[in-house]
Write an enzyme that holds these catalytic residues in place. Structure first.
Site, PDB file in Angstrom:
ATOM      1  N   HIS A  52      62.066  57.100   8.370  1.00 26.72           N
ATOM      2  CA  HIS A  52      62.719  56.917   7.080  1.00 26.72           C
ATOM      3  C   HIS A  52      62.707  55.444   6.682  1.00 26.72           C
ATOM      4  O   HIS A  52      62.472  54.561   7.519  1.00 26.72           O
ATOM      5  CB  HIS A  52      64.149  57.458   7.080  1.00 26.72           C
ATOM      6  CG  HIS A  52      64.981  57.053   8.274  1.00 26.72           C
ATOM      7  ND1 HIS A  52      65.220  55.750   8.621  1.00 26.72           N
ATOM      8  CD2 HIS A  52      65.620  57.805   9.199  1.00 26.72           C
ATOM      9  CE1 HIS A  52      65.990  55.712   9.691  1.00 26.72           C
ATOM     10  NE2 HIS A  52      66.232  56.953  10.080  1.00 26.72           N
TER      11      HIS A  52
HETATM   12  P1  TYD Z   1      69.168  60.119  11.687  1.00 23.53           P
HETATM   13  O1  TYD Z   1      69.174  59.123  10.559  1.00 23.53           O
HETATM   14  O2  TYD Z   1      68.280  61.299  11.535  1.00 23.53           O
HETATM   15  O3  TYD Z   1      68.853  59.390  13.061  1.00 23.53           O
HETATM   16  P2  TYD Z   1      67.539  58.548  13.460  1.00 23.53           P
HETATM   17  O4  TYD Z   1      67.213  57.652  12.336  1.00 23.53           O
HETATM   18  O5  TYD Z   1      67.940  57.814  14.694  1.00 23.53           O
HETATM   19  O6  TYD Z   1      66.437  59.493  13.770  1.00 23.53           O
HETATM   20  O7  TYD Z   1      70.680  60.583  11.908  1.00 23.53           O
HETATM   21  C1  TYD Z   1      71.031  61.729  12.672  1.00 23.53           C
HETATM   22  C2  TYD Z   1      72.286  62.333  12.076  1.00 23.53           C
HETATM   23  O8  TYD Z   1      73.395  61.439  12.187  1.00 23.53           O
HETATM   24  C3  TYD Z   1      72.125  62.685  10.609  1.00 23.53           C
HETATM   25  O9  TYD Z   1      72.773  63.920  10.368  1.00 23.53           O
HETATM   26  C4  TYD Z   1      72.894  61.576   9.901  1.00 23.53           C
HETATM   27  C5  TYD Z   1      73.941  61.177  10.901  1.00 23.53           C
HETATM   28  N1  TYD Z   1      74.327  59.758  10.832  1.00 23.53           N
HETATM   29  C6  TYD Z   1      75.597  59.395  10.405  1.00 23.53           C
HETATM   30  O10 TYD Z   1      76.419  60.250  10.053  1.00 23.53           O
HETATM   31  N2  TYD Z   1      75.940  58.079  10.390  1.00 23.53           N
HETATM   32  C7  TYD Z   1      75.077  57.109  10.768  1.00 23.53           C
HETATM   33  O11 TYD Z   1      75.416  55.897  10.733  1.00 23.53           O
HETATM   34  C8  TYD Z   1      73.751  57.491  11.192  1.00 23.53           C
HETATM   35  C9  TYD Z   1      72.746  56.447  11.602  1.00 23.53           C
HETATM   36  C10 TYD Z   1      73.426  58.823  11.223  1.00 23.53           C
END
Ligand code: TYD
Length: 141
Positions: A52
């Site tokens: 992302h």
């Molecule tokens: P995600 O952004 O997919 O993690 P990564 O970038 O490490 O692959 O986040 C996983 C889940 O956690 C998603 O449902 C969003 C949630 N989340 C939060 O609620 N707060 C946060 O600060 C982060 C980074 C993720």
């Protein structure tokens, strides 16, 4: 290159004979005031995380234990950075696509963020990311 892709940061290591102590202060060692901290562990070498870009957030990634790799691209330039030192940080500006992978079994990836979480500022589709970054590129005269 129009956009900065990343910057490596070196944090002060205040270790002594009792062990290590690494400091990362917002606005000093980290180029923004820190609003949020999260950490990723329990991922292995089959997992790709991230995938992302963020319209608003800046991040600093630190492998406080173990190692991982980060692929960073702006759609044109592409770099791979290995994180394996607790005193080394990877600064990622806004609107940079990132993917984290190759986590060692003991990897603990600490992330410092410049914003509180807002899922709406995430771009999770690479084609959409390329469309948006294209709009921000300054055309030469
Ligand atoms: P995600 O952004 O997919 O993690 P990564 O970038 O490490 O692959 O986040 C996983 C889940 O956690 C998603 O449902 C969003 C949630 N989340 C939060 O609620 N707060 C946060 O600060 C982060 C980074 C993720």
């Amino acid at each position: 290159m129009i956009h900065e892709l990343y910057r490596k940061l070196q944090f002060p290591d205040l270790g002594d004979e009792r062990g290590k102590l690494v400091v990362a202060e917002g606005d000093l060692d980290v180029p923004f005031p820190i609003q949020r901290v999260f950490y990723i562990y329990g991922s292995d070498d089959t997992v790709v995380r991230g995938q992302h870009a963020n319209r608003e957030s800046e991040f600093v990634l630190i492998n406080v234990a173990g190692s991982s790799k980060v692929m960073i691209t702006d759609g044109e330039n592409r770099e791979i950075v290995e994180l394996k030192r607790p005193m080394e940080g990877l600064y990622i500006p806004r609107m940079i696509w990132k993917e984290m992978y190759d986590f060692s079994p003991d990897s603990v990836l600490l992330v410092l963020a410049s914003t509180h979480y807002d899922g709406a500022e995430y771009i999770r589709d690479f084609d959409e990311y390329k469309r948006e970054i294209e709009q921000t590129r300054v055309l030469p005269d």
